[in-house]
Design an enzyme around this catalytic site. Structure first.
Site, PDB file in Angstrom:
ATOM      1  N   ASP A  75       4.749 -11.706  48.337  1.00  0.00           N
ATOM      2  CA  ASP A  75       5.001 -10.374  47.807  1.00  0.00           C
ATOM      3  C   ASP A  75       4.968  -9.397  48.974  1.00  0.00           C
ATOM      4  OD1 ASP A  75       4.582  -9.207  44.644  1.00  0.00           O
ATOM      5  OD2 ASP A  75       4.534  -7.748  46.281  1.00  0.00           O
ATOM      6  N   GLU A  93      10.573 -17.206  30.869  1.00  0.00           N
ATOM      7  CA  GLU A  93       9.175 -17.427  30.457  1.00  0.00           C
ATOM      8  C   GLU A  93       8.961 -16.898  29.048  1.00  0.00           C
ATOM      9  OE1 GLU A  93       6.873 -14.832  30.056  1.00  0.00           O
ATOM     10  OE2 GLU A  93       8.193 -13.195  30.664  1.00  0.00           O
ATOM     11  N   ARG A 125       2.718 -14.829  26.504  1.00  0.00           N
ATOM     12  CA  ARG A 125       2.184 -13.599  25.909  1.00  0.00           C
ATOM     13  C   ARG A 125       1.016 -13.118  26.743  1.00  0.00           C
ATOM     14  NH1 ARG A 125       0.304 -16.118  20.645  1.00  0.00           N
ATOM     15  NH2 ARG A 125       0.093 -17.719  22.206  1.00  0.00           N
ATOM     16  N   PHE A 154       3.887 -13.566  13.755  1.00  0.00           N
ATOM     17  CA  PHE A 154       4.589 -12.289  14.011  1.00  0.00           C
ATOM     18  C   PHE A 154       4.978 -11.555  12.740  1.00  0.00           C
ATOM     19  CE2 PHE A 154       4.984 -11.515  18.543  1.00  0.00           C
ATOM     20  CZ  PHE A 154       4.235 -12.598  18.971  1.00  0.00           C
ATOM     21  N   LEU A 155       4.131 -11.714  11.735  1.00  0.00           N
ATOM     22  CA  LEU A 155       4.294 -10.961  10.492  1.00  0.00           C
ATOM     23  C   LEU A 155       3.058 -10.118  10.259  1.00  0.00           C
ATOM     24  CD1 LEU A 155       5.945 -13.556   8.078  1.00  0.00           C
ATOM     25  CD2 LEU A 155       6.990 -11.536   9.101  1.00  0.00           C
ATOM     26  N   CYS A 189       7.527  -6.034  27.281  1.00  0.00           N
ATOM     27  CA  CYS A 189       8.648  -6.940  27.007  1.00  0.00           C
ATOM     28  C   CYS A 189       9.514  -6.519  25.829  1.00  0.00           C
ATOM     29  CB  CYS A 189       8.123  -8.337  26.785  1.00  0.00           C
ATOM     30  SG  CYS A 189       7.158  -8.909  28.175  1.00  0.00           S
ATOM     31  N   LYS A 206      11.501  -3.127  26.170  1.00  0.00           N
ATOM     32  CA  LYS A 206      12.490  -3.200  27.262  1.00  0.00           C
ATOM     33  C   LYS A 206      13.581  -4.218  26.933  1.00  0.00           C
ATOM     34  CE  LYS A 206      11.036  -5.607  30.979  1.00  0.00           C
ATOM     35  NZ  LYS A 206      11.878  -6.771  31.250  1.00  0.00           N
ATOM     36  N   LYS A 263      -2.072  -4.330  23.054  1.00  0.00           N
ATOM     37  CA  LYS A 263      -2.640  -5.454  22.315  1.00  0.00           C
ATOM     38  C   LYS A 263      -3.978  -5.798  22.964  1.00  0.00           C
ATOM     39  CE  LYS A 263      -1.000  -9.688  23.581  1.00  0.00           C
ATOM     40  NZ  LYS A 263      -0.013 -10.748  23.659  1.00  0.00           N
ATOM     41  N   ARG A 308       1.654  -0.383  28.983  1.00  0.00           N
ATOM     42  CA  ARG A 308       3.095  -0.111  28.922  1.00  0.00           C
ATOM     43  C   ARG A 308       3.605  -0.100  27.487  1.00  0.00           C
ATOM     44  NH1 ARG A 308       5.164  -4.247  33.378  1.00  0.00           N
ATOM     45  NH2 ARG A 308       3.278  -5.325  32.720  1.00  0.00           N
TER      46      ARG A 308
HETATM   47  C1  UGA Z   1       6.064 -11.137  24.244  1.00  0.00           C
HETATM   48  C2  UGA Z   1       6.447 -12.498  23.621  1.00  0.00           C
HETATM   49  O1  UGA Z   1       5.557 -12.809  22.557  1.00  0.00           O
HETATM   50  C3  UGA Z   1       6.384 -13.603  24.680  1.00  0.00           C
HETATM   51  O2  UGA Z   1       6.830 -14.825  24.123  1.00  0.00           O
HETATM   52  C4  UGA Z   1       7.297 -13.223  25.841  1.00  0.00           C
HETATM   53  O3  UGA Z   1       7.246 -14.174  26.890  1.00  0.00           O
HETATM   54  C5  UGA Z   1       6.858 -11.892  26.396  1.00  0.00           C
HETATM   55  O4  UGA Z   1       6.922 -10.897  25.358  1.00  0.00           O
HETATM   56  C6  UGA Z   1       7.806 -11.555  27.536  1.00  0.00           C
HETATM   57  O5  UGA Z   1       8.992 -11.349  27.277  1.00  0.00           O
HETATM   58  O6  UGA Z   1       7.386 -11.618  28.698  1.00  0.00           O
HETATM   59  P1  UGA Z   1       3.740  -9.905  24.827  1.00  0.00           P
HETATM   60  O7  UGA Z   1       4.574  -8.677  25.009  1.00  0.00           O
HETATM   61  O8  UGA Z   1       2.750 -10.260  25.865  1.00  0.00           O
HETATM   62  O9  UGA Z   1       4.704 -11.201  24.651  1.00  0.00           O
HETATM   63  O10 UGA Z   1       2.895  -9.745  23.503  1.00  0.00           O
HETATM   64  P2  UGA Z   1       3.059 -10.125  21.960  1.00  0.00           P
HETATM   65  O11 UGA Z   1       1.855 -10.872  21.556  1.00  0.00           O
HETATM   66  O12 UGA Z   1       4.350 -10.717  21.660  1.00  0.00           O
HETATM   67  O13 UGA Z   1       2.957  -8.670  21.297  1.00  0.00           O
HETATM   68  C7  UGA Z   1       3.962  -7.674  21.503  1.00  0.00           C
HETATM   69  C8  UGA Z   1       3.716  -6.496  20.617  1.00  0.00           C
HETATM   70  O14 UGA Z   1       3.977  -6.821  19.249  1.00  0.00           O
HETATM   71  C9  UGA Z   1       2.282  -5.965  20.628  1.00  0.00           C
HETATM   72  O15 UGA Z   1       2.300  -4.558  20.644  1.00  0.00           O
HETATM   73  C10 UGA Z   1       1.662  -6.493  19.354  1.00  0.00           C
HETATM   74  O16 UGA Z   1       0.627  -5.699  18.861  1.00  0.00           O
HETATM   75  C11 UGA Z   1       2.870  -6.459  18.440  1.00  0.00           C
HETATM   76  N1  UGA Z   1       2.770  -7.415  17.315  1.00  0.00           N
HETATM   77  C12 UGA Z   1       2.803  -8.751  17.535  1.00  0.00           C
HETATM   78  C13 UGA Z   1       2.658  -6.933  16.011  1.00  0.00           C
HETATM   79  O17 UGA Z   1       2.626  -5.701  15.770  1.00  0.00           O
HETATM   80  N2  UGA Z   1       2.613  -7.830  14.972  1.00  0.00           N
HETATM   81  C14 UGA Z   1       2.645  -9.173  15.185  1.00  0.00           C
HETATM   82  O18 UGA Z   1       2.605  -9.936  14.184  1.00  0.00           O
HETATM   83  C15 UGA Z   1       2.732  -9.650  16.496  1.00  0.00           C
END
Ligand code: UGA
Length: 440
Positions: A30, A151, A154, A252-253, A263, A266, A324, A331
């Site tokens: 880096d 990738e 999470r 994810f419900l 992620c 964006k 989360k 972000r």
């Molecule tokens: C997400 C994807 O889950 C990963 O598979 C992916 O690799 C990643 O983006 C990426 O593109 O790098 P992440 O952003 O770390 O991962 O977190 P998530 O657990 O997916 O949560 C994303 C958002 O959705 C959070 O704000 C969370 O609170 C919200 N969420 C998630 C809900 O409101 N309800 C749910 O049932 C699940």
């Protein structure tokens, strides 16, 4: 097998440390010298459970090294992974690919042996083909195979996601590239992890389609939750029952104040833009983006309604500000929309977050940051849960009712069941479910 990882941001660092755990010799590079120095000393720049220990193990075993010198990193590498940032481009929402292309150019310039050049960064469909053009132009003398390996990590459970993935996706168009990637992920054979081999474009699109679909599930249940509130139905039961249908799936419900993070916001935006450019608008994902933006703002209306439309002079104690739990990442956190809007309406805010307060202070102002839950709730008119940290799952309601001005708990993560809240002196407001008051 030797691997160079370009970029020690979230994805580069997690992937590098995990590959090192697999026994691959990883050199992560880096340009940020301070970060490299910290990492050489085993100190990691982000909050991710288990990552620091994994980095330290990698350093001790000699499988993981850090450098700011690209040539050192590339020496003898069989594969080079690009894991640099692809932020939203200011103004138009397209993914900014300048770091990816610059990395590809620099790698090509500095290589002295054939390698497989793998993109790990999330990049729009068509990027791998452009990288191939760049490296072929720069080094017609050298065989550089280009591959895509998106990738699916999470934040908060990235190591588990890397070590036990549902699948690995590899976009590769030569047998050599497929062979190198197969070899890198060989330890996953034990778990019989499927590896899906595709062409470059398909692998790139799989990543966006996955994130777009997951974001759609969340936006869908959030809208259903509003219908539950308006009709007397219960969103927890709706989620559970539809999730039991294997065609839908339970994950994810979970209802919330809108998705955030580095992620989904964006990537959904970039997917919408790419599809528009290709003249095939993704109307569903466009609606998801709009729905999620509106969702965050509507949370403020909900709070305002609890105070008969006048929030002036009220004090709210906020529990959790990160997007989360198990991360310090702020972000696109819903708190960044909700809290300033509350302040605009005259609310004084106190807040506590187990890991995100230092980061949050860069984006949120005029908040009294407190050292623990109960300091944050002293003398407040309401407690507001925005992030479902474990620490908030067993609150001492007796103590809270003594220190808060009013026993009002607003829970935008539905952490508690209605039955358990009925046993407390609290008015309990959650999403898509009945209101619990002292009377019921
Ligand atoms: C997400 C994807 O889950 C990963 O598979 C992916 O690799 C990643 O983006 C990426 O593109 O790098 P992440 O952003 O770390 O991962 O977190 P998530 O657990 O997916 O949560 C994303 C958002 O959705 C959070 O704000 C969370 O609170 C919200 N969420 C998630 C809900 O409101 N309800 C749910 O049932 C699940």
């Amino acid at each position: 097998m030797r691997l160079a990882m370009i970029g020690v941001g979230y994805v580069g660092l997690v992937s590098g440390a995990c590959f090192a755990q697999f026994g691959v010799h990883v050199t992560a590079v880096d340009k940020d010298l301070q970060k490299i120095k910290d990492l050489q000393g085993g100190k990691i720049p982000i909050y991710e459970p288990g990552l620091e220990a994994l980095v330290q193990q990698g350093l001790q075993s000699g499988c993981l090294t850090f450098t700011d010198n690209l040539q050192d990193a590339l020496k003898d590498a069989d594969a080079v992974f690009i894991a640099v940032g692809t932020p939203s481009r200011r103004g138009d929402g397209h993914a900014d690919l300048s770091y990816v292309f610059a990395a590809a150019e620099e790698v090509a310039e500095n290589l002295s042996q054939p390698v497989v050049l793998v993109t790990k960064s999330t990049v729009p469909v068509g990027t791998g083909r452009r990288i191939l053009e760049i490296v072929e132009k720069k080094r017609p003398d050298l065989k550089i195979d280009v591959a895509s390996n998106p990738e699916f990590l999470r934040e908060g459970s990235a190591i588990e996601d890397f070590m036990r993935p549902d699948r690995v996706v590899v976009g590769a168009e030569t047998e050599n590239a497929r062979e190198v990637l197969r070899e890198l992920y060989r330890p996953l054979n034990l778990l019989e992890t499927p590896i899906v081999f595709t062409n470059l474009e398909t692998a790139e699109l799989i990543k966006y389609a996955a994130n777009g679909f997951l974001a759609t599930k969340i936006a869908f249940i959030n809208e259903i939750s509003d219908v539950c509130e308006a009709s007397g139905a219960d969103v927890q039961a709706v989620s559970k029952a539809i999730g039991l249908d294997k065609r839908i799936g339970a994950k994810f419900l979970h209802v919330g104040p809108g998705y955030g993070g580095s992620c989904f916001p964006k990537d959904t935006l970039a997917l919408v833009k790419t599809a528009q450019d290709l003249q095939c608008p993704l109307k569903i994902v466009e609606a998801v983006v709009a729905s999620n933006d509106a969702r965050k703002e509507s949370m403020v209306d909900k709070i305002e309604a609890l105070f008969n439309g006048d929030l002036t002079g009220k004090t709210i104690g906020v529990l959790g500000v990160t997007f989360k739990p198990n991360t310090d990442d702020m972000r696109e956190s819903p708190s960044l929309t909700i809290l300033p809007l509350l302040q605009k309406k005259g609310v004084h805010l106190k807040a506590y977050d187990p890991a995100g307060m230092t980061e949050a202070q860069k984006f949120l102002s005029e908040i009294s940051w407190e050292n623990n839950v109960y300091d944050a709730l002293k003398d407040v008119d309401a407690a507001l849960i925005l992030t479902e940290w474990n620490e908030f799952r067993a609150l001492d309601f007796e103590r809270m009712s003594q220190i808060m001005k009013t026993p009002l708990l607003i829970d935008f993560r539905n952490i508690y069941t209605l039955d358990e809240m009925k046993k407390t002196p609290f008015t309990y407001v959650s999403l898509g479910r009945a209101l619990v008051t002292e009377q019921n």
